[in-house]
Design an enzyme around this catalytic site. Structure first.
Site: not given
Ligand code: NAG
Ligand code: NAG
Ligand code: NAG
Ligand code: NAG
Length: 450
Positions: A243-245
């Site tokens: 997630d959320e790279v």
């Protein structure tokens, strides 16, 4: 032993008979475990029947919650005939042990209360940017340099074993998460070269970004690390995050830019992310494991194996979460729902009602799509939570999620749910769990004193 009208007097003379058809006390629970049971209480007998030990555990919990005490102190159980089974096979609770370290005792206590609520998956978000408390025997420097305190704020191999066994005995799977390539700042000090150096203009700025996807060393490290993880955690599934790279650091780094060019990714950093995640998934599936990932992996169109489980967590972005459930399942992937169940979000008032009224299958889609929803998870992220406030923040609110995932779709009456949840909260106090009140009211004095 007097049997009173409609109820049965519990004494040593009349015991509960439990019949488990298939032995399996030496096994681990799995996504496929059957948890059905029937419980019969009448003048002749108290009888619990289940195909499996897991169903027997659920039935014992129900039995214990049916026992009540008269003002004179006699224990009774009312006559009843119960045929019970879960609606979804994956009913999870996520704890985050990176933002704040949770002592082993907090985790074990949580597993107890999970079992009271018939949760069956402990999603252990072990590590993140803030700290790396998991003690790796292949890479001890990860904890030595990445934990808050390597003497006190870590989970040793023995601790991890204890969590897994404690959970197993309660019919709870341990789904370990090692989130990459983002959320990995705490990995950096222990593994030099693993994270991407960020650049400011033509010079490294001294800060680091996500895991460096351009280096072979990265994949060598991940192969060795996940070999260890695959053997330490017996569950078939691992959670690989994704997630959320944040692409800013990757964009700034000339070596990454050169790698992008070589691979023909153009300016599309999602392709770079996909390249990393696909390589990682190949590594992990070669170890015979299945995996769960956060929804971004799906949103960014990473090519994953068809048996991947996608966990839907974003409320909006790119779309409302029910639309996301529709998209994930129409692509043929199994889905887990978490978006409406972030228990770390708190508001004034009875927020458990919104939690309770979520219908996980309320999206457009065929019956085949609905069948791909294997369940959901309540999440307790740790930015503002440690062992001082974990228990009241979790309970009894998490119970609303547990019931939604266990009970029939038709069970939606809020007044009835309130009565039962308020009663259950008092029962939790009696069992020594500091569950917070749902509203104005009281529990029996003797309970509050314990
Ligand atoms: C569990 O109960 C459900 C509902 O009655 C049923 O569909 C399912 O086949 C049962 N599973 C087993 C293994 O008995
Ligand atoms: C048991 O039955 C009595 C009536 O005999 C009822 O008042 C009571 O609420 C029941 N208790 C439980 C725990 O079901
Ligand atoms: C761990 O860190 C120590 C101290 O910085 C270093 O000497 C050692 O080589 C590191 N071990 C590994 C396996 O990288
Ligand atoms: C990384 O490994 C690939 C495939 O084994 C090889 O073609 C490539 O030259 C290696 N790159 C570096 C920088 O060592």
């Amino acid at each position: 032993h007097p049997v009173l009208a409609g109820k049965r007097h519990m004494s040593e003379k009349n015991s509960l008979v439990i019949l488990v058809v298939t032995p399996g006390c030496d096994q681990f629970p799995s996504l496929e475990s059957v948890e059905n049971y029937t419980l019969t209480v009448n003048d002749e007998q108290c009888f619990l029947l289940s195909e499996t030990v897991w169903g027997a555990l659920r039935g014992l919990e129900t039995f214990s919650q049916l026992v009540w005490r008269s003002p004179e102190g006699t224990f009774y159980i009312n006559k009843t005939e119960i045929e019970d089974f879960p609606r979804f096979p994956h009913r999870g609770l996520l704890l985050d042990t990176s933002r704040h370290y949770l002592p082993l005792a907090s985790i074990l206590d949580t597993l107890d209360v999970m079992a009271y609520n018939k949760f069956n998956v402990f999603h252990w978000h072990l590590v993140d940017d803030s700290s790396f408390p998991y003690e790796s025997f292949t890479f001890p420097n990860l904890t030595k340099k990445g934990s808050y305190n390597p003497a006190t704020h870590i989970y040793t191999a023995q601790d991890v074993k204890e969590v897994i066994e404690y959970a197993r005995l309660r019919g709870i799977r341990v789904l370990a998460e090692f989130d990459t390539p983002g959320h990995t700042l705490s990995w950096g000090p222990g593994v030099p070269g693993l994270l991407t150096p960020c650049y400011s203009g033509s010079h490294p700025s001294g800060t680091f970004g996500p895991v460096n996807p351009a280096l072979n060393n990265t994949y060598e490290f991940m192969s060795t690390f996940f070999l260890e993880i695959s053997s330490v955690f017996p569950d078939f599934y691992l959670h690989l995050g994704g997630d959320e790279v944040d692409f800013t650091c990757w964009k700034s780094n000339p070596d990454i830019q050169a790698f992008m060019k070589k691979k023909g990714f153009g300016e599309d950093f999602k392709k770079l992310e996909s390249f990393y995640i696909q390589t990682l998934l190949d590594i992990v599936s070669a170890y015979g494991k299945g995996y769960v990932v956060w929804q971004e992996v799906f949103d960014n169109k990473v090519k994953v194996q068809p048996d991947t489980v996608i966990q839907v967590w974003r409320e909006e972005m790119p779309v409302r979460y029910m639309k996301e459930m529709e998209l994930v399942t129409s692509a043929g992937f199994r889905a887990l729902l978490s978006a409406p169940w972030y228990l770390n979000h708190i508001t004034y008032g009875p927020d458990w009602k919104n939690i309770y009224m979520v219908e996980p299958l309320a999206f457009e889609g065929s019956p085949e799509q609905k069948a791909l929803v294997i369940g959901g998870e309540a999440c307790m992220w740790g930015e503002y939570v440690d062992s001082t406030n974990l228990v009241p923040r979790l309970w009894p609110r998490a119970g609303a999620v547990a019931e939604r995932l266990w009970s029939n779709k038709m069970v939606t009456n809020l007044d009835f749910a309130y009565k039962r949840l308020a009663h259950f909260r008092c029962e939790l106090l009696r069992r020594g769990v500091q569950a917070q009140p749902l509203s104005v009211g009281y529990c029996d004095v003797e309970f509050e004193q314990t």
